[in-house]
Design a protein around this motif. Sequence first.
Motif, mmCIF file in Angstrom:
data_model
loop_
_atom_site.group_PDB
_atom_site.id
_atom_site.type_symbol
_atom_site.label_atom_id
_atom_site.label_comp_id
_atom_site.label_asym_id
_atom_site.label_seq_id
_atom_site.Cartn_x
_atom_site.Cartn_y
_atom_site.Cartn_z
ATOM 1 N N ALA A 16 -0.360 5.443 -5.235
ATOM 2 C CA ALA A 16 -0.543 5.563 -3.783
ATOM 3 C C ALA A 16 0.506 6.535 -3.240
ATOM 4 C CB ALA A 16 -0.394 4.207 -3.117
ATOM 5 N N VAL A 17 0.078 7.491 -2.419
ATOM 6 C CA VAL A 17 0.995 8.458 -1.829
ATOM 7 C C VAL A 17 1.925 7.766 -0.838
ATOM 8 C CG1 VAL A 17 1.140 10.521 -0.386
ATOM 9 C CG2 VAL A 17 -0.564 10.406 -2.207
ATOM 10 N N THR A 18 1.376 6.842 -0.059
ATOM 11 C CA THR A 18 2.191 6.061 0.884
ATOM 12 C C THR A 18 2.053 4.581 0.522
ATOM 13 O OG1 THR A 18 0.352 6.064 2.451
ATOM 14 C CG2 THR A 18 2.042 7.709 2.791
ATOM 15 N N PRO A 19 2.954 4.069 -0.315
ATOM 16 C CA PRO A 19 2.868 2.676 -0.754
ATOM 17 C C PRO A 19 2.997 1.681 0.401
ATOM 18 C CG PRO A 19 4.449 3.911 -2.072
ATOM 19 C CD PRO A 19 4.064 4.777 -0.932
ATOM 20 N N VAL A 20 2.286 0.574 0.274
ATOM 21 C CA VAL A 20 2.348 -0.520 1.236
ATOM 22 C C VAL A 20 2.792 -1.766 0.473
ATOM 23 C CG1 VAL A 20 1.008 -1.932 2.832
ATOM 24 C CG2 VAL A 20 0.505 0.510 2.603
ATOM 25 N N LYS A 22 5.427 -2.312 -1.191
ATOM 26 C CA LYS A 22 6.007 -1.893 -2.480
ATOM 27 C C LYS A 22 4.958 -1.780 -3.583
ATOM 28 C CE LYS A 22 10.531 -3.781 -1.428
ATOM 29 N NZ LYS A 22 11.612 -4.663 -1.845
ATOM 30 N N LYS A 24 2.747 0.562 -5.385
ATOM 31 C CA LYS A 24 2.607 2.008 -5.559
ATOM 32 C C LYS A 24 1.623 2.357 -6.678
ATOM 33 C CE LYS A 24 5.383 6.119 -6.304
ATOM 34 N NZ LYS A 24 6.728 6.675 -6.434
ATOM 35 N N ASN A 65 -4.376 13.241 -0.502
ATOM 36 C CA ASN A 65 -3.410 12.874 0.533
ATOM 37 C C ASN A 65 -3.129 11.371 0.506
ATOM 38 O OD1 ASN A 65 -3.074 15.477 1.631
ATOM 39 N ND2 ASN A 65 -5.002 15.252 2.737
ATOM 40 N N GLN A 66 -4.005 10.605 -0.170
ATOM 41 C CA GLN A 66 -3.837 9.157 -0.283
ATOM 42 C C GLN A 66 -3.509 8.720 -1.704
ATOM 43 O OE1 GLN A 66 -7.151 6.938 1.220
ATOM 44 N NE2 GLN A 66 -7.371 8.221 3.024
ATOM 45 N N TRP A 67 -4.104 9.393 -2.703
ATOM 46 C CA TRP A 67 -4.001 8.953 -4.095
ATOM 47 C C TRP A 67 -3.670 10.116 -5.020
ATOM 48 C CZ3 TRP A 67 -3.940 3.915 -4.879
ATOM 49 C CH2 TRP A 67 -4.534 3.085 -3.942
#
Length: 72
Positions: A16-20, A22, A24, A65-67
């Motif tokens: 994940a580009v922006t982890p949620v 923790k 990833k 941009n997401q993955w």
Amino acid sequence: MNKINPDKLLNSKWTAVTPVNKEKHFIVTDIEFDEEKLVVVSCFIEAVMSKRSIPINWQDLKDDNQWLHGWK
């Protein structure tokens, strides 16, 4: 844009580009095809850290941009 072959999607690894929360790193754990085995009906990814499984639209994995493909 990530290129994805639906036949090789199972057990593929994603970051994940922006982890949620923790979370990833993910693995595709389940894919369901239609009767003709041409169209992906459902896809689930599992977070490596928490083992939480979530449904995802497999087309979303194409968005770099997401993955990111693989574990980075």
